[in-house]
Scaffold this motif. Structure first.
Motif, mmCIF file in Angstrom:
data_model
loop_
_atom_site.group_PDB
_atom_site.id
_atom_site.type_symbol
_atom_site.label_atom_id
_atom_site.label_comp_id
_atom_site.label_asym_id
_atom_site.label_seq_id
_atom_site.Cartn_x
_atom_site.Cartn_y
_atom_site.Cartn_z
ATOM 1 N N LEU A 121 0.835 -1.196 0.000
ATOM 2 C CA LEU A 121 0.000 0.000 0.000
ATOM 3 C C LEU A 121 0.870 1.246 0.000
ATOM 4 O O LEU A 121 1.904 1.284 0.677
ATOM 5 C CB LEU A 121 -0.900 0.015 1.235
ATOM 6 N N PRO A 122 0.490 2.252 -0.772
ATOM 7 C CA PRO A 122 1.255 3.501 -0.739
ATOM 8 C C PRO A 122 1.166 4.143 0.638
ATOM 9 O O PRO A 122 0.146 4.026 1.322
ATOM 10 C CB PRO A 122 0.563 4.365 -1.807
ATOM 11 N N LYS A 123 2.241 4.802 1.033
ATOM 12 C CA LYS A 123 2.270 5.443 2.346
ATOM 13 C C LYS A 123 1.759 6.874 2.224
ATOM 14 O O LYS A 123 2.288 7.668 1.443
ATOM 15 C CB LYS A 123 3.689 5.433 2.904
ATOM 16 N N ALA A 124 0.736 7.171 2.974
ATOM 17 C CA ALA A 124 0.156 8.512 2.969
ATOM 18 C C ALA A 124 0.233 9.094 4.370
ATOM 19 O O ALA A 124 0.174 8.375 5.373
ATOM 20 C CB ALA A 124 -1.306 8.462 2.499
ATOM 21 N N LEU A 125 0.368 10.410 4.437
ATOM 22 C CA LEU A 125 0.386 11.095 5.727
ATOM 23 C C LEU A 125 -1.032 11.237 6.267
ATOM 24 O O LEU A 125 -1.981 11.413 5.494
ATOM 25 C CB LEU A 125 0.989 12.496 5.563
ATOM 26 N N GLY A 160 -1.428 16.886 -6.210
ATOM 27 C CA GLY A 160 -1.108 15.485 -6.455
ATOM 28 C C GLY A 160 -0.115 15.277 -7.578
ATOM 29 O O GLY A 160 -0.165 14.259 -8.283
ATOM 30 N N LEU A 161 0.814 16.217 -7.742
ATOM 31 C CA LEU A 161 1.773 16.113 -8.841
ATOM 32 C C LEU A 161 2.869 15.094 -8.542
ATOM 33 O O LEU A 161 3.255 14.885 -7.395
ATOM 34 C CB LEU A 161 2.430 17.471 -9.109
ATOM 35 N N HIS A 267 0.388 10.514 -2.745
ATOM 36 C CA HIS A 267 -0.489 9.520 -2.129
ATOM 37 C C HIS A 267 -1.435 10.184 -1.133
ATOM 38 O O HIS A 267 -2.616 9.823 -1.047
ATOM 39 C CB HIS A 267 0.337 8.455 -1.403
ATOM 40 N N SER A 268 -0.912 11.124 -0.359
ATOM 41 C CA SER A 268 -1.744 11.803 0.640
ATOM 42 C C SER A 268 -2.862 12.586 -0.041
ATOM 43 O O SER A 268 -4.015 12.573 0.406
ATOM 44 C CB SER A 268 -0.876 12.747 1.484
ATOM 45 N N PHE A 269 -2.523 13.286 -1.109
ATOM 46 C CA PHE A 269 -3.524 14.026 -1.892
ATOM 47 C C PHE A 269 -4.656 13.094 -2.326
ATOM 48 O O PHE A 269 -5.843 13.370 -2.103
ATOM 49 C CB PHE A 269 -2.845 14.644 -3.117
ATOM 50 N N ALA A 270 -4.294 11.955 -2.936
ATOM 51 C CA ALA A 270 -5.300 11.029 -3.454
ATOM 52 C C ALA A 270 -6.154 10.450 -2.337
ATOM 53 O O ALA A 270 -7.382 10.379 -2.438
ATOM 54 C CB ALA A 270 -4.610 9.906 -4.228
ATOM 55 N N SER A 271 -5.496 10.029 -1.254
ATOM 56 C CA SER A 271 -6.219 9.414 -0.147
ATOM 57 C C SER A 271 -7.187 10.390 0.513
ATOM 58 O O SER A 271 -8.342 10.055 0.802
ATOM 59 C CB SER A 271 -5.214 8.880 0.883
ATOM 60 N N HIS A 272 -6.725 11.627 0.713
ATOM 61 C CA HIS A 272 -7.557 12.606 1.415
ATOM 62 C C HIS A 272 -8.734 13.072 0.556
ATOM 63 O O HIS A 272 -9.832 13.290 1.061
ATOM 64 C CB HIS A 272 -6.702 13.784 1.870
ATOM 65 N N THR A 299 -8.631 3.024 -2.326
ATOM 66 C CA THR A 299 -9.823 2.607 -1.600
ATOM 67 C C THR A 299 -9.432 1.727 -0.424
ATOM 68 O O THR A 299 -10.112 1.710 0.601
ATOM 69 C CB THR A 299 -10.793 1.833 -2.514
ATOM 70 N N ARG A 300 -8.324 0.990 -0.548
ATOM 71 C CA ARG A 300 -7.831 0.184 0.566
ATOM 72 C C ARG A 300 -7.300 1.083 1.676
ATOM 73 O O ARG A 300 -7.495 0.838 2.863
ATOM 74 C CB ARG A 300 -6.740 -0.764 0.085
ATOM 75 N N LEU A 301 -6.626 2.171 1.286
ATOM 76 C CA LEU A 301 -6.171 3.146 2.278
ATOM 77 C C LEU A 301 -7.369 3.769 2.983
ATOM 78 O O LEU A 301 -7.350 3.985 4.197
ATOM 79 C CB LEU A 301 -5.340 4.248 1.602
#
Length: 335
Positions: A121-125, A160-161, A267-272, A299-301
């Motif tokens: 899984l990508p790491k997001a803040l 999200g660049l 990743h944080s941009f996408a997740s949030h 979606t898993r995040l």
């Protein structure tokens, strides 16, 4: 009985092979591979020799079925898919060479592939950490560098660049531009993977940070020679490596526990955005993903985020995880 046992033992080929010895000499002398690589080859081929000896056959008579079984044994013993892939690669090269020597007619490893590794899984803040990083004001930093780095963080997290898209931005569209900022339209036009162009909105905070940066940028820019939006101290376009370095230092100053890198902000941009909107297609377009499957990892995040919120807040969460870290008792079925 002792004689029978000795005879049985003598029928088992030793766990060595003259062909393996010759191959190792070949890669060491003729291919001039590094000593460490030759050492790894020796280890992997010793495993092959052991397996062949256990099956009571020389390495030249190993079949694809044997290789598949041995690979399954490695996987069952807990070996990582990447490690298995390296072993198979070594064996495949050995048998290719053995075929060139006229010892085998087909490579038994040719169509054998390691199990697929689980996609991490990508790491997001967390949202609070991302906002803390974006809001950081380093009073001790050089104002020029501070303005530039704040603008970079706002674009990476706010749009999200990718880091290559960020460093490729120009002040305005040029013939050879990879991307540019439209200050009037509050949009970033970028060139992503596969030469695909996309436009993403630039938020108010990022526009504010860009305004501060552009007011100071000219102090070290090289007039008429550098159209890059983000430049270094020499006035030249900032490299991706420099962005990584600056971002990591900024994460430390913000007191974040994990090392921060540009893709973490993507990743944080996408997740949030997904947590707030649940618009998977919209996130796909903003990120520039060619396939929706690539975006679905977020979606898993999002589910992990919801699971943590449940564990922390729901009165029934303790029934799921057990009190004080102990497993919960099995549920009783009502009759």
């Amino acid at each position: 009985m002792a004689t029978s046992s000795a005879a049985s033992s003598s029928d088992t080929p030793p766990a060595t092979s003259p062909w393996i010895d010759k191959y190792l000499e070949f890669v060491r002398v003729e291919r001039r591979l590094a000593a460490r690589t030759v050492e790894l080859y020796s280890t992997h081929l010793a495993t092959l020799a052991d397996q062949a000896a256990a099956a009571a056959l020389p390495v030249e008579r190993v079949s694809t079925a044997h290789v598949r079984r041995w690979m399954a044994q490695m996987h069952g013993a807990g070996r990582e898919p990447r490690g298995i892939a390296l072993v198979l690669s070594c064996w495949r090269s050995f048998y290719r060479w053995l075929g060139q020597q006229g010892q085998i007619s087909a490579n038994p490893v040719q169509d054998v592939h390691a199990p697929k590794a689980a996609r991490p899984l990508p790491k997001a803040l967390p949202v609070d950490d991302a906002v803390r990083l974006a809001d950081l004001h380093d009073a001790d930093a050089d104002p020029w560098t501070e303005a530039r780095d704040r603008a970079m963080v706002e674009l990476l997290y706010g749009c999200g660049l990718r880091v290559s898209e960020l460093t490729g931005l120009d002040l305005q569209p040029e013939k050879e531009s990879r991307g540019w900022i439209d200050l009037e339209g509050a949009e970033a036009h970028v060139l992503g993977k596969g030469g695909k162009r996309r436009s993403v909105p630039v938020g108010a905070k990022a526009m504010e940070a860009l305004g501060i940066w552009l007011a100071l940028r000219g102090e070290r820019a090289l007039p008429g020679t550098e159209a890059a939006l983000f430049i270094g101290r020499t006035g030249r376009r900032l490299s991706a490596q420099a962005v990584w370095k600056q971002l990591r230092e900024r994460g430390v100053k913000a007191g974040l526990g994990a090392p921060v890198h540009p893709h973490m902000l993507r990743h944080s941009f996408a997740s949030h955005v997904l947590q707030s909107s649940s618009d998977l297609r919209g996130v796909q377009e903003l990120l520039g993903h060619a396939s929706i499957a690539t975006t679905q990892v977020y979606t898993r995040l999002d589910f992990q985020h919801l699971a943590r919120a449940y564990d922390a807040a729901h009165p029934r969460a303790q029934l799921r995880s057990g009190e004080q870290g102990k497993p919960a008792p099995p549920a009783k079925i009502r009759k």
